[in-house]
Design an enzyme around this catalytic site. Sequence first.
Site, PDB file in Angstrom:
ATOM      1  N   HIS A 270      41.433  35.383   3.537  1.00 18.04           N
ATOM      2  CA  HIS A 270      42.801  35.644   4.004  1.00 18.04           C
ATOM      3  C   HIS A 270      42.771  35.776   5.516  1.00 18.04           C
ATOM      4  CE1 HIS A 270      46.781  37.441   4.388  1.00 18.04           C
ATOM      5  NE2 HIS A 270      47.004  36.943   3.177  1.00 18.04           N
ATOM      6  N   ASP A 327      46.514  34.786  -4.660  1.00 17.88           N
ATOM      7  CA  ASP A 327      46.599  33.554  -5.470  1.00 17.88           C
ATOM      8  C   ASP A 327      45.498  33.423  -6.499  1.00 17.88           C
ATOM      9  OD1 ASP A 327      47.628  32.332  -2.407  1.00 17.88           O
ATOM     10  OD2 ASP A 327      48.892  32.289  -4.195  1.00 17.88           O
TER      11      ASP A 327
HETATM   12  C1  SDX Z   1      48.303  33.024   1.086  1.00 16.12           C
HETATM   13  O1  SDX Z   1      49.292  34.740   5.563  1.00 16.12           O
HETATM   14  C2  SDX Z   1      49.591  35.227   4.435  1.00 16.12           C
HETATM   15  O2  SDX Z   1      49.961  36.384   4.339  1.00 16.12           O
HETATM   16  C3  SDX Z   1      49.451  34.292   3.275  1.00 16.12           C
HETATM   17  C4  SDX Z   1      49.715  34.890   1.918  1.00 16.12           C
HETATM   18  C5  SDX Z   1      51.149  35.333   1.788  1.00 16.12           C
HETATM   19  O3  SDX Z   1      51.414  36.206   0.946  1.00 16.12           O
HETATM   20  O4  SDX Z   1      52.010  34.700   2.444  1.00 16.12           O
HETATM   21  O5  SDX Z   1      48.867  36.002   1.702  1.00 16.12           O
HETATM   22  C6  SDX Z   1      49.471  33.885   0.809  1.00 16.12           C
HETATM   23  O6  SDX Z   1      48.469  31.982   1.679  1.00 16.12           O
HETATM   24  C7  SDX Z   1      46.926  33.499   0.692  1.00 16.12           C
HETATM   25  C8  SDX Z   1      45.787  32.499   1.100  1.00 16.12           C
HETATM   26  C9  SDX Z   1      45.739  31.380   0.077  1.00 16.12           C
HETATM   27  N1  SDX Z   1      44.791  30.324   0.524  1.00 16.12           N
HETATM   28  C10 SDX Z   1      43.609  30.140  -0.106  1.00 16.12           C
HETATM   29  O7  SDX Z   1      43.195  30.852  -1.007  1.00 16.12           O
HETATM   30  C11 SDX Z   1      42.857  28.899   0.367  1.00 16.12           C
HETATM   31  C12 SDX Z   1      41.367  29.267   0.519  1.00 16.12           C
HETATM   32  N2  SDX Z   1      41.259  30.174   1.625  1.00 16.12           N
HETATM   33  C13 SDX Z   1      40.955  29.648   2.928  1.00 16.12           C
HETATM   34  O8  SDX Z   1      41.275  28.346   3.222  1.00 16.12           O
HETATM   35  C14 SDX Z   1      40.995  30.655   4.048  1.00 16.12           C
HETATM   36  O9  SDX Z   1      40.375  31.785   3.597  1.00 16.12           O
HETATM   37  C15 SDX Z   1      42.336  31.023   4.626  1.00 16.12           C
HETATM   38  C16 SDX Z   1      43.039  29.834   5.161  1.00 16.12           C
HETATM   39  C17 SDX Z   1      43.194  31.714   3.630  1.00 16.12           C
HETATM   40  C18 SDX Z   1      42.065  32.004   5.757  1.00 16.12           C
HETATM   41  O10 SDX Z   1      41.295  31.349   6.648  1.00 16.12           O
HETATM   42  P1  SDX Z   1      40.722  32.117   7.959  1.00 16.12           P
HETATM   43  O11 SDX Z   1      40.980  33.560   8.013  1.00 16.12           O
HETATM   44  O12 SDX Z   1      41.165  31.293   9.107  1.00 16.12           O
HETATM   45  O13 SDX Z   1      39.259  32.022   7.710  1.00 16.12           O
HETATM   46  P2  SDX Z   1      38.462  30.951   8.428  1.00 16.12           P
HETATM   47  O14 SDX Z   1      38.990  29.617   8.023  1.00 16.12           O
HETATM   48  O15 SDX Z   1      38.386  31.307   9.866  1.00 16.12           O
HETATM   49  O16 SDX Z   1      37.072  31.166   7.727  1.00 16.12           O
HETATM   50  C19 SDX Z   1      36.182  32.150   8.187  1.00 16.12           C
HETATM   51  C20 SDX Z   1      34.864  31.720   7.576  1.00 16.12           C
HETATM   52  C21 SDX Z   1      34.570  30.251   7.823  1.00 16.12           C
HETATM   53  O17 SDX Z   1      33.159  30.109   7.806  1.00 16.12           O
HETATM   54  P3  SDX Z   1      32.359  30.116   9.246  1.00 16.12           P
HETATM   55  O18 SDX Z   1      32.975  29.007  10.067  1.00 16.12           O
HETATM   56  O19 SDX Z   1      32.611  31.481   9.836  1.00 16.12           O
HETATM   57  O20 SDX Z   1      30.928  29.864   8.851  1.00 16.12           O
HETATM   58  O21 SDX Z   1      34.938  31.873   6.146  1.00 16.12           O
HETATM   59  C22 SDX Z   1      34.850  30.596   5.529  1.00 16.12           C
HETATM   60  C23 SDX Z   1      35.134  29.549   6.597  1.00 16.12           C
HETATM   61  O22 SDX Z   1      34.445  28.353   6.320  1.00 16.12           O
HETATM   62  N3  SDX Z   1      35.856  30.593   4.462  1.00 16.12           N
HETATM   63  C24 SDX Z   1      35.634  30.188   3.212  1.00 16.12           C
HETATM   64  C25 SDX Z   1      36.845  30.422   2.531  1.00 16.12           C
HETATM   65  N4  SDX Z   1      37.756  30.936   3.370  1.00 16.12           N
HETATM   66  C26 SDX Z   1      37.145  31.042   4.573  1.00 16.12           C
HETATM   67  N5  SDX Z   1      34.549  29.660   2.621  1.00 16.12           N
HETATM   68  C27 SDX Z   1      34.666  29.362   1.302  1.00 16.12           C
HETATM   69  N6  SDX Z   1      35.789  29.565   0.569  1.00 16.12           N
HETATM   70  C28 SDX Z   1      36.889  30.084   1.155  1.00 16.12           C
HETATM   71  N7  SDX Z   1      38.001  30.276   0.453  1.00 16.12           N
END
Ligand code: SDX
Length: 392
Positions: A270, A327
């Site tokens: 998140h 989710d």
């Molecule tokens: C919602 O904003 C809100 O409030 C949204 C929401 C709402 O109520 O409106 O809460 C609803 O959208 C929830 C999120 C739903 N999305 C997902 O579940 C999709 C999977 N999650 C990711 O794509 C990701 O976690 C995000 C987009 C939700 C958040 O991304 P961030 O905070 O920008 O995290 P990041 O992309 O900077 O990742 C940090 C690290 C990275 O690795 P490094 O580069 O540090 O090595 O964590 C990794 C990412 O690769 N990572 C994941 C991951 N999410 C982040 N690795 C594997 N699986 C994942 N799900």
Amino acid sequence: DTGYFTYDPGFMSTAATKSAVTFIDGDQGVLLYRGYPIEQLAKHSNFLEVAYLLINGELPGAGEFEKFEHDVTHHTMMRESLKNFFQGFHYDAHPMAMCMAAVGSLAAFYHDSLDINDPAQRKLAAIRLIAKMPTIAAAAYRYSIGWPIRYPRNNLEYCSRFLHMMFEVPSEPLQMNPVAAKALDLLFILHADHEQNASTSTVRLVGSTGANPYACVAAGIAALWGPAHGGANEAVLKMLAEIGDAKNVGKAVERAKDKNSGFRLMGFGHRVYKNFDPRATIIREMCHKVLGELGVKDPLLDVAMELEQAALKDPYFVERKLYPNVDFYSGIIYKALGIPTEMFTVMFAIARTAGWVAHWLEQHETPDAKIGRPRQIYTGAPTRDYVPADKR
Ligand code: SDX
């Protein structure tokens, strides 16, 4: 410094949006709607009362909820000509595409009559959107399965009315399921608002130009559809089905850690919560209760629980503070209620309409609200002279 000119970080800092609607503490896993903890609202309130709270800033007093519920109930029908609107789509159009278009088209009905400077008319537009979203959502679903679109029944409460429009079989009376309506109401409470998430920020940005609320909410639906945002609930079910069995969970976790795999654990991580998403905690408990009460056994729940346990023990996820978000489990409950996967994000949109319109109203009530105009850090070419075609 792009070699063009050095930026003053202070100049480029974007002031955060001010809002009194929702508070999140991502480190503590706290979520408050107008100061009330989500756990208490989930336990004691209902979705329409939460919608009233988000819009008005206070819980309804004596008679206020009844008036609000009456107003919402009496705006649930959509214009008859809007039913023809759906005929323009291919039967297999994604319901989010149909909802985005149908909500945007409400502007064609109400735009001219809406004096956006009149607080009473703004409130009416907000009520219309909360009232009509379930009708439009159910119409999109019914069209996609080739069944007649159903009118809203005003003798039913909000969630039962939606389930009736979704599942009523023309040739027999629908058996209303109070467990399903109650579960849906709780999911709608948990999805109603969430501060400046991508879709709410979209609604505020579009709203800041003075655009009508129907266009703003249509833009919010578009933003919500993305798999990184609201589309994640649909993506989680597809991911769990692809994993198929708890014994494949280890491989899925390893794949999600491999940057080159392009595979992420959907429903994990998140932008703000670097601790448990309090909504995920509530939904996980709800999963077991609702499936038990409905007598549904879903092997994907076992896969989800195994996946959660494996990820929460894995240093990759622990170090990055990646926890299940709202989710991760919600789709399992929607599936148990008979909601098809492609309708999951539409469910999110129905609930989030309460938050979207609350933010849209707040923006109009905030005198110093300015047009959204994000700045940028320029990374393009420095100034240069034109080169005639024969010299390139
Ligand atoms: C919602 O904003 C809100 O409030 C949204 C929401 C709402 O109520 O409106 O809460 C609803 O959208 C929830 C999120 C739903 N999305 C997902 O579940 C999709 C999977 N999650 C990711 O794509 C990701 O976690 C995000 C987009 C939700 C958040 O991304 P961030 O905070 O920008 O995290 P990041 O992309 O900077 O990742 C940090 C690290 C990275 O690795 P490094 O580069 O540090 O090595 O964590 C990794 C990412 O690769 N990572 C994941 C991951 N999410 C982040 N690795 C594997 N699986 C994942 N799900």
